[in-house]
Write a protein that holds these residues in place. Structure first.
Motif, PDB file in Angstrom:
ATOM      1  N   GLY A 103      -3.567   0.795 -31.302  1.00 36.86           N
ATOM      2  CA  GLY A 103      -2.915   1.228 -29.841  1.00 36.86           C
ATOM      3  C   GLY A 103      -3.297   1.752 -28.782  1.00 36.86           C
ATOM      4  O   GLY A 103      -2.914   1.981 -28.315  1.00 36.86           O
ATOM      5  N   GLU A 104      -4.821   1.230 -28.646  1.00 38.74           N
ATOM      6  CA  GLU A 104      -6.180   1.735 -27.819  1.00 38.74           C
ATOM      7  C   GLU A 104      -5.141   0.381 -25.939  1.00 38.74           C
ATOM      8  O   GLU A 104      -5.630  -0.376 -26.734  1.00 38.74           O
TER       9      GLU A 104
ATOM     10  N   ASN B 296       5.293  -0.265 -20.996  1.00 36.19           N
ATOM     11  CA  ASN B 296       4.494   0.085 -19.640  1.00 36.19           C
ATOM     12  C   ASN B 296       4.257  -0.755 -19.112  1.00 36.19           C
ATOM     13  O   ASN B 296       3.629  -0.548 -17.708  1.00 36.19           O
TER      14      ASN B 296
ATOM     15  N   ASP C  31      -5.583  -4.318 -30.598  1.00 36.03           N
ATOM     16  CA  ASP C  31      -4.660  -4.375 -31.920  1.00 36.03           C
ATOM     17  C   ASP C  31      -3.449  -3.393 -32.212  1.00 36.03           C
ATOM     18  O   ASP C  31      -3.294  -2.018 -31.130  1.00 36.03           O
ATOM     19  N   SER C  32      -3.305  -3.079 -33.209  1.00 40.73           N
ATOM     20  CA  SER C  32      -2.409  -2.002 -33.309  1.00 40.73           C
ATOM     21  C   SER C  32      -2.768  -0.548 -33.506  1.00 40.73           C
ATOM     22  O   SER C  32      -1.873   0.270 -33.794  1.00 40.73           O
TER      23      SER C  32
ATOM     24  N   MET D 116      -9.584   2.409 -15.713  1.00 38.93           N
ATOM     25  CA  MET D 116      -9.082   1.405 -17.373  1.00 38.93           C
ATOM     26  C   MET D 116      -8.372   2.025 -17.576  1.00 38.93           C
ATOM     27  O   MET D 116      -6.853   1.324 -18.138  1.00 38.93           O
ATOM     28  N   ARG D 117      -7.529   3.418 -17.103  1.00 40.27           N
ATOM     29  CA  ARG D 117      -6.156   3.527 -17.415  1.00 40.27           C
ATOM     30  C   ARG D 117      -5.298   4.142 -15.909  1.00 40.27           C
ATOM     31  O   ARG D 117      -6.313   4.952 -15.211  1.00 40.27           O
ATOM     32  N   PRO D 118      -3.957   4.773 -15.792  1.00 47.17           N
ATOM     33  CA  PRO D 118      -3.846   5.360 -14.716  1.00 47.17           C
ATOM     34  C   PRO D 118      -4.057   6.738 -14.798  1.00 47.17           C
ATOM     35  O   PRO D 118      -4.598   7.235 -15.469  1.00 47.17           O
ATOM     36  N   GLY D 119      -5.501   7.360 -12.917  1.00 49.06           N
ATOM     37  CA  GLY D 119      -5.707   8.474 -13.288  1.00 49.06           C
ATOM     38  C   GLY D 119      -6.799   8.225 -13.575  1.00 49.06           C
ATOM     39  O   GLY D 119      -8.228   9.359 -13.535  1.00 49.06           O
TER      40      GLY D 119
ATOM     41  N   GLN E 135      -0.816   0.745 -11.321  1.00 46.37           N
ATOM     42  CA  GLN E 135      -0.709   1.953 -11.083  1.00 46.37           C
ATOM     43  C   GLN E 135      -2.587   2.705 -11.252  1.00 46.37           C
ATOM     44  O   GLN E 135      -2.469   3.617 -11.157  1.00 46.37           O
TER      45      GLN E 135
ATOM     46  N   ASP F 287      -5.921  -0.610 -22.564  1.00 48.85           N
ATOM     47  CA  ASP F 287      -7.611  -0.437 -21.004  1.00 48.85           C
ATOM     48  C   ASP F 287      -7.039  -1.158 -20.569  1.00 48.85           C
ATOM     49  O   ASP F 287      -6.327  -2.591 -20.605  1.00 48.85           O
TER      50      ASP F 287
ATOM     51  N   ARG G 108      -8.573  -3.564 -19.025  1.00 52.99           N
ATOM     52  CA  ARG G 108      -9.651  -4.247 -19.548  1.00 52.99           C
ATOM     53  C   ARG G 108      -8.426  -5.588 -20.628  1.00 52.99           C
ATOM     54  O   ARG G 108      -8.860  -6.864 -20.535  1.00 52.99           O
ATOM     55  N   PHE G 109      -7.892  -4.956 -21.919  1.00 58.60           N
ATOM     56  CA  PHE G 109      -6.812  -5.558 -22.281  1.00 58.60           C
ATOM     57  C   PHE G 109      -6.075  -6.492 -21.471  1.00 58.60           C
ATOM     58  O   PHE G 109      -5.989  -7.023 -21.876  1.00 58.60           O
TER      59      PHE G 109
END
Lengths: 345, 323
Positions: free
Chosen positions: B127-128, B118, B124-125, B171-174, B161, B130, B132-133
């Motif tokens: 899975g968080e 997406n 990292d693995s 930090m993320r959509p929504g 998005q 953001d 930021r990343f």
């Protein structure tokens, strides 16, 4: 050589025991001025505001640092065990799990340890150990603790999403705890982000959000300046399936690969939820208390500008009845200014 | 109050002393060591005192944190690689002019592998994800000249998005709009040469972050915090809208947050730390350039896109790369 040493683990065991016991609606964990070392547990006779029972768990700074030191010493001395978890016995894995739990309590944003914790968790889960409920109890206790940095640790909130995904849902006690987290740490960014994710996913999974809605409204009303809660309410009222589905499916892929599960991807679904009554009720309540904070109005105004405009007109008419040199008059002017500013956004 | 430059330099140098390594705090923050080193170095760079720390020891420490399995950098030797510590490592080596010591291809591969379908990036693995990343990845790839069209386009789609009704970003959509996330998105747009994607409402949202005492907050209704002197000021600098806030009042707020013994705290009188020291002084450097043409304080100029000195960023190849 180091790994042959008999390393003390009593505090790691105690931490694990305390975090996994007392499955109460409110389990208040905090570091405070407790005289004796170790954990102090107090069962309250008073009911929680949500009608459940309360237990308070306190530890002093000395104990907190000693827990960290024990976990840290173990990790440093036995590092190779954490790097070869597949070859460890199940009993040993539980010990390593308890070491990482002690780290989760005493550090924040520790990406490396959280990664190891997850590896051990999935290994135990894939060996058939009954660990999911234990993990949920631990993580929901930590995120609802009064320890500011633990409570807002983004990694723990992300782990909560994974646990919710693998579990298919969260129980009522967890939902209550999330709202307690918002209360202990006002404007709790990560708690709110989790709530927004949770309500949207639950909606798509066909689960009802009645309890969450009820607690959300109650929490919003109790703090008019909590921007995170009010934005959560705004997002609660909005349907945005496409982004939620894509986001959730990324999580599903991650969980399926690590937990060897077979959770299905979400597919687009038509949703017709009518929130007009909820919106008008909240807006009218704000009018009744003459709320002077902008944020609550901002979270609702996009859904009903009409109600807002009617109220401005009503409040403007009130001006004629007030003495122009009085405090009430200037307060009313300020109030109208706020409503007008928000309605023009 | 004046700028306590000498005290701040001593404060950072002391963080690296043998005595401080004996403290609980040192070990409790082991997982933030690489970020902490970057914050310390940026404090010294801003105060034109980078030579206060031993250059070769820093390079050796950074290189000792390479995670050979993943190709990224951990926060501390033997930690797994994470995108945040990898950016700090790359920034430090770039500032010290030591990028040649880096296995660039491994770092580029590590970073690219963290992008999800997406368009978001995981740290990292674990899975968080953001915003930021996303910024962190784009910044690493920009410094190492590893950007690619598909990766850039997917990143931009994801960042769009994350835009909210107020023109700001979460930090993320929504997710709720947040000052630090706004920096990451606007700086990402700048790296990708796509500032045209910024919503006109954003500058108002940014200017509303200034409170009565001159400080900036990261979200409505929140208290000011000196670190937003960077997170809010830098996007305004990128958008060339620095005049939208009262810089003199912010300057005073920053100076008031200094401790007499060195270091800066989030608000006046609180405990200092190297994170707040870094982002208050880099913010002050922007003010120094804007209000005083760089002449009031003896500070280096900081690039608002990379939070690194222009002396380092001027060599970065702008996107899109010319063939």
């Amino acid at each position: 050589m180091h790994e042959m040493r008999n390393i003390e683990m009593n505090l790691c065991y105690q931490t694990y025991d305390i975090l996994t016991s007392h499955h109460r609606q409110e389990k208040i964990l905090q570091v405070g001025p407790v005289e004796s070392d170790g954990f102090l547990v107090v069962e309250s006779d008073v009911e929680s505001e949500f009608g459940g029972s309360i237990v308070e768990i306190a530890l002093n700074k000395r104990t907190y640092l000693a827990i960290f030191k024990q976990a840290h010493d173990y990790w440093h001395d036995c590092r190779s065990q954490f790097k070869s978890i597949e070859t460890q016995s199940t009993d040993k894995l539980w010990d390593l799990y308890k070491v990482t739990v002690s780290y989760l309590l005493t550090t924040n944003d520790h990406h490396y340890i959280v990664g190891i914790h997850e590896n051990i968790l999935t290994e135990l889960y894939n060996r058939g150990e009954p660990i999911l409920d234990t993990e949920l109890e631990i993580i929901s206790t930590l995120i609802s603790s009064k320890m500011r940095k633990v409570n807002k640790n983004s990694l723990l909130w992300h782990l909560m999403k994974k646990l919710t995904t693998i579990n298919g849902t969260v129980d009522e006690i967890t939902i209550y705890r999330i709202f307690k987290s918002c209360q202990y740490h006002p404007c709790n960014y990560y708690a709110s982000e989790f709530l927004i994710w949770l309500v949207r996913v639950r909606r798509l999974l066909g689960q009802d959000n009645e309890l969450i809605e009820q607690l959300l409204v109650k929490s919003c009303r109790s703090d008019l300046s909590d921007v995170s809660l009010w934005i959560t309410l705004k997002q609660y009222l909005q349907i945005n399936n496409e982004v939620v589905i894509s986001d959730y499916n990324v999580m599903v892929d991650d969980v399926n690969s690590k937990f060897k599960s077979h959770i299905s991807h979400l597919v687009a679904k038509q949703h017709l939820e009518d929130h007009s009554h909820l919106i008008s009720t909240q807006l009218n309540w704000l009018f009744t208390i003459k709320c002077q904070n902008e944020t609550p109005y901002i979270s609702l105004v996009d859904y009903t500008k009409e109600l807002m405009i009617q109220q401005i007109s009503k409040e403007t008419q009130q001006l004629d009845k007030l003495d122009k040199s009085g405090v009430l008059y200037s307060d009313q002017i300020d109030y109208i200014r706020i409503l007008t500013k928000v309605s023009r956004r | 109050m004046t700028l306590l430059s000498k005290k701040h330099i001593d404060y950072v140098v002391n963080l690296n002393s043998e005595m401080s390594k004996q403290s609980y705090e040192h070990w409790l923050s082991e997982h933030l060591r690489m970020n902490g080193l970057y914050w310390g170095i940026m404090t010294l760079v801003t105060l034109k005192s980078l030579d206060s720390l031993p250059r070769q020891s820093i390079i050796d420490f950074v290189l000792s944190c390479v995670d050979k399995r993943s190709g990224g950098f951990g926060a501390y030797p033997q930690h797994d690689g994470h995108i945040l510590s990898t950016l700090s490592a790359v920034q430090i080596l770039s500032i010290l002019g030591a990028l040649d010591e880096l296995d660039k291809e491994s770092v580029i591969k590590f970073t690219k592998n963290l992008q999800l379908p997406n368009g978001s990036f995981q740290g990292d693995s674990f899975g968080e994800t953001d915003t930021r990343f996303v910024y962190t990845a784009l910044s690493i790839l920009s410094i190492l000249e590893g950007l690619e069209e598909e990766l850039v386009n997917k990143s931009l789609d994801y960042l769009k998005q994350c835009e909210n009704f107020d023109g700001a970003y979460g930090m993320r959509p929504g997710a709720e709009s947040h000052g630090a996330q706004v920096f990451t998105v606007i700086a990402s747009f700048a790296i990708c040469n796509r500032l045209d994607l910024v919503n006109d409402k954003l500058s108002s949202w940014l200017s509303e972050r200034q409170v009565k005492n001159g400080g900036l907050n990261g979200r409505p209704e929140k208290l000011p915090d000196v670190c937003y002197s960077w997170w809010i000021l830098s996007p305004l600098a990128i958008l060339k809208k620095l005049k939208w806030i009262d810089l003199s009042k912010l300057e005073q707020f920053i100076l008031d947050c200094q401790d007499d013994e060195g270091g800066v705290s989030d608000r006046k009188g609180n405990q200092t730390d190297v994170y707040h020291t870094c982002f208050s002084l880099t913010g002050l450097s922007i003010i120094n350039d804007e209000l005083y043409e760089g002449n009031k304080y003896d500070m280096d100029s900081i690039d608002p896109v990379y939070c690194m000195p222009y002396s380092a960023t001027k060599t970065f190849k702008p996107w899109p790369y010319k063939s």
